[in-house]
Design a protein around this motif. Structure first.
Motif, PDB file in Angstrom:
ATOM      1  N   ASN A  73      -3.136   9.288 -17.458  1.00 13.22           N
ATOM      2  CA  ASN A  73      -3.191   7.837 -17.624  1.00 13.22           C
ATOM      3  C   ASN A  73      -1.799   7.213 -17.594  1.00 13.22           C
ATOM      4  O   ASN A  73      -1.599   6.132 -17.027  1.00 13.22           O
ATOM      5  CB  ASN A  73      -3.886   7.486 -18.941  1.00 13.22           C
ATOM      6  N   GLU A  74      -0.832   7.888 -18.199  1.00  8.19           N
ATOM      7  CA  GLU A  74       0.528   7.356 -18.219  1.00  8.19           C
ATOM      8  C   GLU A  74       1.123   7.343 -16.808  1.00  8.19           C
ATOM      9  O   GLU A  74       1.776   6.374 -16.407  1.00  8.19           O
ATOM     10  CB  GLU A  74       1.406   8.205 -19.146  1.00  8.19           C
ATOM     11  N   ASP A  75       0.881   8.405 -16.040  1.00 13.26           N
ATOM     12  CA  ASP A  75       1.357   8.436 -14.659  1.00 13.26           C
ATOM     13  C   ASP A  75       0.709   7.325 -13.839  1.00 13.26           C
ATOM     14  O   ASP A  75       1.365   6.662 -13.032  1.00 13.26           O
ATOM     15  CB  ASP A  75       1.059   9.795 -14.016  1.00 13.26           C
ATOM     16  N   ALA A  76      -0.592   7.129 -14.038  1.00 14.73           N
ATOM     17  CA  ALA A  76      -1.306   6.085 -13.303  1.00 14.73           C
ATOM     18  C   ALA A  76      -0.777   4.697 -13.690  1.00 14.73           C
ATOM     19  O   ALA A  76      -0.593   3.835 -12.826  1.00 14.73           O
ATOM     20  CB  ALA A  76      -2.800   6.170 -13.585  1.00 14.73           C
ATOM     21  N   ARG A  77      -0.523   4.500 -14.970  1.00 19.94           N
ATOM     22  CA  ARG A  77      -0.017   3.205 -15.431  1.00 19.94           C
ATOM     23  C   ARG A  77       1.336   2.887 -14.799  1.00 19.94           C
ATOM     24  O   ARG A  77       1.560   1.781 -14.298  1.00 19.94           O
ATOM     25  CB  ARG A  77       0.115   3.207 -16.955  1.00 19.94           C
ATOM     26  N   ARG A  78       2.233   3.869 -14.796  1.00 19.47           N
ATOM     27  CA  ARG A  78       3.552   3.649 -14.207  1.00 19.47           C
ATOM     28  C   ARG A  78       3.453   3.377 -12.712  1.00 19.47           C
ATOM     29  O   ARG A  78       4.161   2.525 -12.168  1.00 19.47           O
ATOM     30  CB  ARG A  78       4.459   4.855 -14.459  1.00 19.47           C
ATOM     31  N   ASP A  86      -0.057  -7.510  -6.868  1.00 19.14           N
ATOM     32  CA  ASP A  86      -1.232  -7.573  -5.990  1.00 19.14           C
ATOM     33  C   ASP A  86      -2.260  -6.542  -6.453  1.00 19.14           C
ATOM     34  O   ASP A  86      -1.998  -5.336  -6.413  1.00 19.14           O
ATOM     35  CB  ASP A  86      -0.813  -7.288  -4.542  1.00 19.14           C
ATOM     36  N   PRO A  87      -3.443  -6.962  -6.909  1.00 14.24           N
ATOM     37  CA  PRO A  87      -4.422  -6.013  -7.438  1.00 14.24           C
ATOM     38  C   PRO A  87      -4.871  -4.974  -6.417  1.00 14.24           C
ATOM     39  O   PRO A  87      -5.189  -3.841  -6.785  1.00 14.24           O
ATOM     40  CB  PRO A  87      -5.587  -6.900  -7.891  1.00 14.24           C
ATOM     41  N   MET A  88      -4.896  -5.339  -5.126  1.00 10.13           N
ATOM     42  CA  MET A  88      -5.286  -4.362  -4.121  1.00 10.13           C
ATOM     43  C   MET A  88      -4.243  -3.258  -4.005  1.00 10.13           C
ATOM     44  O   MET A  88      -4.577  -2.066  -3.930  1.00 10.13           O
ATOM     45  CB  MET A  88      -5.464  -5.054  -2.765  1.00 10.13           C
ATOM     46  N   GLN A  89      -2.977  -3.635  -3.999  1.00  5.44           N
ATOM     47  CA  GLN A  89      -1.912  -2.637  -3.945  1.00  5.44           C
ATOM     48  C   GLN A  89      -1.900  -1.777  -5.201  1.00  5.44           C
ATOM     49  O   GLN A  89      -1.580  -0.573  -5.155  1.00  5.44           O
ATOM     50  CB  GLN A  89      -0.558  -3.326  -3.747  1.00  5.44           C
ATOM     51  N   ARG A  90      -2.269  -2.364  -6.313  1.00  7.55           N
ATOM     52  CA  ARG A  90      -2.340  -1.604  -7.560  1.00  7.55           C
ATOM     53  C   ARG A  90      -3.470  -0.577  -7.501  1.00  7.55           C
ATOM     54  O   ARG A  90      -3.314   0.565  -7.953  1.00  7.55           O
ATOM     55  CB  ARG A  90      -2.539  -2.563  -8.740  1.00  7.55           C
ATOM     56  N   LEU A  91      -4.601  -0.963  -6.921  1.00  7.44           N
ATOM     57  CA  LEU A  91      -5.700  -0.009  -6.736  1.00  7.44           C
ATOM     58  C   LEU A  91      -5.301   1.136  -5.813  1.00  7.44           C
ATOM     59  O   LEU A  91      -5.609   2.302  -6.073  1.00  7.44           O
ATOM     60  CB  LEU A  91      -6.920  -0.732  -6.163  1.00  7.44           C
ATOM     61  N   LEU A  92      -4.608   0.806  -4.737  1.00 12.21           N
ATOM     62  CA  LEU A  92      -4.179   1.838  -3.799  1.00 12.21           C
ATOM     63  C   LEU A  92      -3.151   2.768  -4.441  1.00 12.21           C
ATOM     64  O   LEU A  92      -3.156   3.983  -4.193  1.00 12.21           O
ATOM     65  CB  LEU A  92      -3.596   1.194  -2.538  1.00 12.21           C
ATOM     66  N   ALA A  93      -2.282   2.205  -5.283  1.00 13.80           N
ATOM     67  CA  ALA A  93      -1.300   3.028  -5.988  1.00 13.80           C
ATOM     68  C   ALA A  93      -1.988   3.976  -6.969  1.00 13.80           C
ATOM     69  O   ALA A  93      -1.611   5.147  -7.093  1.00 13.80           O
ATOM     70  CB  ALA A  93      -0.303   2.136  -6.729  1.00 13.80           C
ATOM     71  N   ALA A  94      -3.011   3.477  -7.662  1.00 13.40           N
ATOM     72  CA  ALA A  94      -3.770   4.318  -8.594  1.00 13.40           C
ATOM     73  C   ALA A  94      -4.464   5.446  -7.841  1.00 13.40           C
ATOM     74  O   ALA A  94      -4.522   6.590  -8.314  1.00 13.40           O
ATOM     75  CB  ALA A  94      -4.788   3.475  -9.354  1.00 13.40           C
ATOM     76  N   ILE A 140     -10.417   0.300 -13.892  1.00 13.98           N
ATOM     77  CA  ILE A 140     -10.623   0.142 -12.451  1.00 13.98           C
ATOM     78  C   ILE A 140     -11.450  -1.112 -12.169  1.00 13.98           C
ATOM     79  O   ILE A 140     -11.161  -1.862 -11.227  1.00 13.98           O
ATOM     80  CB  ILE A 140     -11.317   1.385 -11.864  1.00 13.98           C
ATOM     81  N   GLU A 141     -12.460  -1.363 -12.987  1.00 13.41           N
ATOM     82  CA  GLU A 141     -13.312  -2.542 -12.795  1.00 13.41           C
ATOM     83  C   GLU A 141     -12.502  -3.828 -12.863  1.00 13.41           C
ATOM     84  O   GLU A 141     -12.703  -4.749 -12.051  1.00 13.41           O
ATOM     85  CB  GLU A 141     -14.416  -2.558 -13.845  1.00 13.41           C
ATOM     86  N   LYS A 142     -11.572  -3.902 -13.792  1.00 16.86           N
ATOM     87  CA  LYS A 142     -10.741  -5.107 -13.915  1.00 16.86           C
ATOM     88  C   LYS A 142      -9.888  -5.310 -12.669  1.00 16.86           C
ATOM     89  O   LYS A 142      -9.735  -6.450 -12.191  1.00 16.86           O
ATOM     90  CB  LYS A 142      -9.853  -4.999 -15.155  1.00 16.86           C
ATOM     91  N   MET A 143      -9.339  -4.234 -12.112  1.00 17.19           N
ATOM     92  CA  MET A 143      -8.519  -4.371 -10.902  1.00 17.19           C
ATOM     93  C   MET A 143      -9.377  -4.762  -9.705  1.00 17.19           C
ATOM     94  O   MET A 143      -8.966  -5.579  -8.869  1.00 17.19           O
ATOM     95  CB  MET A 143      -7.753  -3.079 -10.629  1.00 17.19           C
ATOM     96  N   ILE A 144     -10.585  -4.191  -9.609  1.00 15.33           N
ATOM     97  CA  ILE A 144     -11.478  -4.556  -8.510  1.00 15.33           C
ATOM     98  C   ILE A 144     -11.888  -6.017  -8.622  1.00 15.33           C
ATOM     99  O   ILE A 144     -11.901  -6.761  -7.628  1.00 15.33           O
ATOM    100  CB  ILE A 144     -12.717  -3.635  -8.496  1.00 15.33           C
TER     101      ILE A 144
END
Length: 210
Positions: A73-78, A86-94, A140-144
């Motif tokens: 979770n910490e790696d994903a958060r960073r 941009d929420p789409m870029q954040r989803l792709l980064a996750a 994930i739901e919040k980012m989507i």
């Protein structure tokens, strides 16, 4: 008298050693065969020490699982924070970090799989798994939902999050069980393409050559 701060630091270090020993032991011989002896041997500690830091094997196994999820979770958060607003870029980064960790932390992935495998019959492990999954799906739901709002799209974010999370789970578990079937890069591409298709962001394929 021993310095309380030093005593606390030693306790944290020993707990960390035992958690790492648990991870190495399960990865090497499996969840069922991991014992206090194999864990302490992997940790390089005396068997008699474990009682000072954990109530027993079951608590130690759950804490090891909790530790692995916290690290992921910490790696994903960073990674998400580094992707910008941009929420789409954040989803792709996750998505990228999800599969990158599995590739780089193969031992930890085996332990996570082992913990999931016993969750239906181990009440504390099952409760922890449900809590962690629900928290992750909510994230994930919040980012989507944010990405859909930004693009003015009508997307059921809850169902999309369920699909995204468990498609990802199925892909990494499938790879661990049959690594010759596909690569983790292909697995990431499958989930990434699904995400891009969901939002209509994937470029159209070029027409076939005449």
């Amino acid at each position: 008298m021993r310095n309380p701060e030093k005593k606390s630091r030693i306790k944290m270090e020993r707990r960390e050693d035992l958690i790492q020993g648990t991870i190495r032991s399960i990865a090497a011989i499996g969840y069922s065969d991991a014992t206090i002896n194999t864990i302490c041997e992997a940790a390089g500690l005396s068997r008699g020490l474990i009682g000072y830091y954990f109530k027993g094997k079951d608590e130690l196994l759950i804490e090891a699982y909790r530790y692995l999820v916290a690290q992921a979770n910490e790696d994903a958060r960073r990674s998400v924070e580094g992707a910008g607003s941009d929420p789409m870029q954040r989803l792709l980064a996750a998505t990228h970090m999800y599969f990158r960790r599995i590739k780089e932390e193969h031992e930890e992935s085996l332990v996570t799989l082992a913990c999931l495998g016993v969750a239906p019959w181990n009440a504390p492990m099952g409760e922890l798994t449900r809590t962690l999954w629900r928290k992750y799906r909510g994230w994930i739901e919040k980012m989507i939902a944010a990405a859909a709002t930004e693009r003015n799209l009508d997307i059921d974010a809850r169902k999309a999050a369920i699909t995204y999370v468990h498609m990802g789970d199925g892909l990494w578990i499938g790879w661990l069980l049959d690594p010759e079937a596909y690569t983790l890069d292909e697995a990431e591409g499958i989930l990434r393409d699904w995400l891009l298709d969901l939002f209509g962001d994937r470029p159209a394929a070029p027409p076939p050559a005449a």
